[in-house]
Design an enzyme around this catalytic site. Structure first.
Site, PDB file in Angstrom:
ATOM      1  N   ASP A  73       0.853  -1.180   0.000  1.00 31.18           N
ATOM      2  CA  ASP A  73       0.000   0.000   0.000  1.00 31.18           C
ATOM      3  C   ASP A  73       0.894   1.237   0.000  1.00 31.18           C
ATOM      4  OD1 ASP A  73      -2.381   1.595   0.354  1.00 31.18           O
ATOM      5  OD2 ASP A  73      -1.775   1.825   2.449  1.00 31.18           O
ATOM      6  N   ASP A 123      -1.160  -0.711   6.129  1.00 33.89           N
ATOM      7  CA  ASP A 123      -1.372  -0.169   7.475  1.00 33.89           C
ATOM      8  C   ASP A 123      -2.811   0.230   7.752  1.00 33.89           C
ATOM      9  OD1 ASP A 123      -1.515   2.083   5.805  1.00 33.89           O
ATOM     10  OD2 ASP A 123      -0.772   3.393   7.400  1.00 33.89           O
ATOM     11  N   ASP A 163      -6.788  -2.402   4.018  1.00 36.91           N
ATOM     12  CA  ASP A 163      -5.826  -3.436   3.654  1.00 36.91           C
ATOM     13  C   ASP A 163      -6.127  -4.774   4.329  1.00 36.91           C
ATOM     14  OD1 ASP A 163      -4.269  -1.600   2.142  1.00 36.91           O
ATOM     15  OD2 ASP A 163      -3.345  -0.876   3.989  1.00 36.91           O
TER      16      ASP A 163
END
Length: 768
Positions: A455, A658, A662
């Site tokens: 990410d 994080d 996700d």
């Protein structure tokens, strides 16, 4: 009984309000959604008519309670049953398929903790007696045997009872596993010692020392206590999987304020919201469900879903998402998706699906044990019969002693400790390096990873917007553009606005006062300047905001795109309707990211970025870092689908992220890696947490993974070699040539030394 049986049947139905039985003669009836419901009284009928779905939901809850919560095995997802229990294939404790916020500690964790604490003092005393009690006149040998028997019996018969039950089940189910070995080794050591204590005369004099036949109560007690301790550690680690789901469920509010048809308002439970209900959400409250804004305007913090720190403006006709935070305005929304249809519920479902669909890792020790126990049993039986028929007198006693020696020397201590000890040392070493492994499977799998999906926000970048530069497009200087923008932003709580104000204050700029301030949260602000430019209208915002205020930004499009290509967010500043400057605010890449990406590439890993950001910004960041592949504007489901596609291609994939968005991908990945600076949901969904939020931790985690798996293989190999050599010797293979027999006492000592060797080898990991 179905729900309809409970609420509709004239003969056997139940009043859905009070639960009393009703029959066909009842005159209190109510039609709802094409079904007829019977009641015991007019009062119950009236209550039901006011809120029928509420009482039907309560009926569903009662039915679920009666049926029990579905449980499944984390290693064998195909095993399902109503209520808790153990897996018939591996003996592992079953866990709820979908945990709820009301769940307490796993009942087996509570039970094993109680059994371990109970066994600890007894095991310590019996071990001390066995090691230190020999040869002392104050404690005759026969009394020591009885004392050890009294101390070990509660440990074996009560604390170790679950192991014997599982061992028996493994035989009944024809699925031999570690429980078979533990139950067999412990019970035989105990039974042998029991006979040696109660009837020592059945043994040859050669096995008596100072008139006392050696006993091995400490071996059976130690095996049980150590196994209980290992199970406690495993159950705590497994609790993390449900912790992720509980954290997600905890995001949703428990109540909502409903606006009734007569204009009155009342607080209701979240589960009682129906599609089409009108709800009021005040500043600081969480939006209860997915819906459409009917009245009001506000800035909504959707970071729980997107991972992006910048709130977005929501006004009439816009859709809002349940569990997001309404920051500064009052909204009236009409519910569109409720209960299991909400976005949050779908994310929860995705996490559960990913957790259950992951192929279970078959431990090498379990595979070996399934064959090993058969070999040991066969050798023990052959030993007993061979000595009984052809051995010297007393042949059958020799057969019994040697068979017991085979089973004791083959006791699964070394085999059972081979992997757990390596894991325990490795996790401690990793923690000192800022890496937290949530389970042993992650340590075993990480070394095989060849692809990492990462990410952007908060993982590659800091996750905190900072001012980058100001550009003048007219007579004003760049510093003046920054000063005016900061003056206007003093009244804004937007993260980008705060970054601009902070930059101006760091430069000790004298900010002007602004009147008639108006904020269109998420896209721009306006106000009237006081002082030197008194009365002039000042506007600051994005392209959409400028077009709404009829400001031409075409002349600055090239400059704006250039800054966007560098990964920045761009805002336009207009004075009295004329464009005068640009301001760029960016989320900087972490200082450690460049080195981390370079090192990961050197290890041959393919790196893919998946982010909710726009394509231009995503491509800019990827280009700067040298990332191999980019996926922009992706949703949580898109990330999950990306993981599944890569795995279908045969890749071993890790996911680093994080945010809550996700979580499904982290759970689906072969190894999920969460930033310690991120959300609790991400960390609970992942198998590895990088405490410092530094991607270089992946390299250290991978190195520890490689060392640990190598250490586990060494331990397993040693345990197998030890058993391969020890079992034949215990069976008496050396007797015809040298007249040597391995007594159960020596067998127990060899068993202990094998465990010490395994532990010592595992401790070597500390210095590597």
């Amino acid at each position: 009984m179905t729900k309809q049986d409970k609420t509709v049947s004239p003969e056997t139905g139940k009043d859905p309000v009070c639960g009393m039985s009703v029959d066909a003669k009842s005159t209190h009836r109510y039609q709802h959604k094409g079904q007829t419901f019977c009641f015991c009284s007019a009062g119950c009928q009236s209550k039901f008519a006011t809120s029928p779905d509420h009482y039907l939901a309560e009926g569903d809850k009662q039915e679920a309670t009666e049926l029990g919560v579905w449980h499944t095995c984390p290693m064998h997802p195909e095993v399902r049953q109503s209520g808790p229990g153990t897996c018939p294939k591996c003996g592992m404790a079953l866990e709820p398929e979908a945990p709820s916020l009301g769940d307490s500690e796993h009942p087996e964790l509570v039970d094993f903790r109680r059994r371990f604490l109970f066994s600890l003092p007894f095991t310590t005393m019996v071990f001390a007696l066995a090691m230190l009690g020999h040869g002392h006149s104050w404690l005759p040998g026969i009394w020591q045997n009885w004392l050890e028997l009294m101390l070990a019996t509660p440990v074996v018969l009560w604390a170790g009872r679950p192991f014997f039950v599982r061992g028996i089940q493994s035989v009944i189910n024809r699925s031999l596993n570690m429980w078979t070995l533990i139950g067999l080794g412990t019970s035989l050591a105990y039974l042998y010692s029991l006979v040696a204590t109660v009837a020592p005369r059945v043994f040859p004099e050669a096995f008596a020392i100072d008139g006392r036949v050696s006993v091995y109560f400490e071996a059976s007690a130690m095996i049980i206590s150590l196994t209980l301790l290992g199970q406690l550690m495993e159950l705590r680690a497994r609790a993390q999987t449900s912790g992720a789901i509980k954290a997600l469920l905890g995001l949703a509010p428990t109540t909502a304020r409903r606006i009734n048809d007569d204009g009155s308002e009342e607080d209701i439970a979240i589960e009682n919201i129906q599609v089409g209900s009108r709800l009021r959400v005040t500043p600081g409250e969480k939006i209860p469900i997915d819906g459409i804004v009917e009245e009001g305007r506000s800035s909504v913090d959707e970071s729980m879903l997107t991972g992006e720190p910048i709130p977005v403006t929501r006004t009439r006709g816009d859709r809002v998402i349940g569990a997001t935070l309404n920051t500064n305005g009052t909204l009236v929304i009409r519910s569109e998706k409720v209960t299991s249809d909400t976005t949050l519920a779908q994310i929860v479902s995705l996490v559960i699906q990913a957790q259950r669909s992951r192929a279970p890792m078959q431990r090498l020790a379990d595979v070996v044990s399934g064959y090993f126990v058969l070999v040991v049993l066969t050798v023990a039986i052959i030993t007993f019969l061979s000595w009984g028929f052809v051995g010297p007198d007393p042949s059958w006693v020799y057969g019994l002693i040697n068979a017991v020696a085979v089973l004791i020397v083959a006791c699964p201590c070394a085999l059972g400790l081979a992997t757990p000890m390596s894991i325990m040392v490795a996790t401690g070493k990793a923690a000192n390096s800022g890496v937290l492994f949530h389970d042993a499977a992650a340590i075993e799998a990480l070394r095989l990873i060849d692809t990492i999906v990462i990410d952007k926000t908060g993982t590659l970048t800091e996750g905190k917007p900072t001012f980058k530069k100001a550009v003048s497009l007219g007579e004003l200087s760049a510093d003046e553009v920054l000063r005016l923008a900061a003056s206007l932003n003093q009244g804004s709580e937007h993260p980008l606005a705060r970054a601009i104000v902070m930059a101006a204050r760091e430069r000790d700029m004298n900010l002007a006062t602004v009147s008639d301030f108006d904020s269109e949260s998420g896209i721009g602000v306006t106000g009237q300047l006081n002082g030197q430019l008194n009365g002039q209208q000042l506007s600051l915002g994005n392209t959409k905001f400028m077009r709404q205020h009829h400001v031409d930004v075409n002349s600055a499009q090239s400059s704006a795109d250039q800054m966007r290509n560098q990964g920045a967010s761009v805002m336009y500043l207009a004075l009295s309707g004329k464009l005068v400057g640009l301001l760029a605010v960016s989320d900087p890449i972490k200082s450690s990211t460049h080195a981390a990406i370079r090192a990961l590439h050197e290890r041959g890993l393919k790196i893919i970025m998946a982010t909710g950001d726009g394509e231009i910004t995503a491509q800019a960041v990827a280009s700067e870092l040298g990332i191999d592949e980019v996926h922009s504007e992706v949703t949580p489901r898109d990330k999950l689908n990306l993981m599944s596609r890569l795995q279908a291609e045969g890749r071993k994939v890790a996911m680093a992220g994080d945010g809550i968005n996700d979580a499904p991908a982290l759970a689906q990945a072969d190894v999920g890696i969460a930033m310690g600076t991120g959300t609790d949901v991400a960390m609970n969904s992942a198998q590895v947490t990088l405490i410092k939020g530094d991607l270089r931790g992946i390299l250290e985690a991978r190195r520890i993974s490689e060392l640990t798996v190598s250490n586990m293989r060494q331990n397993l190999l040693f345990a197998l070699i030890y058993n391969s050599a020890g079992v034949p010797v215990a069976a008496g293979i050396l007797y015809p040539l040298f007249g040597l027999l391995l007594s159960p006492m020596i067998a127990a000592l060899a068993m202990s030394l094998s465990s010490v060797s395994v532990i010592s080898n595992a401790l070597r990991l500390r210095g590597q």
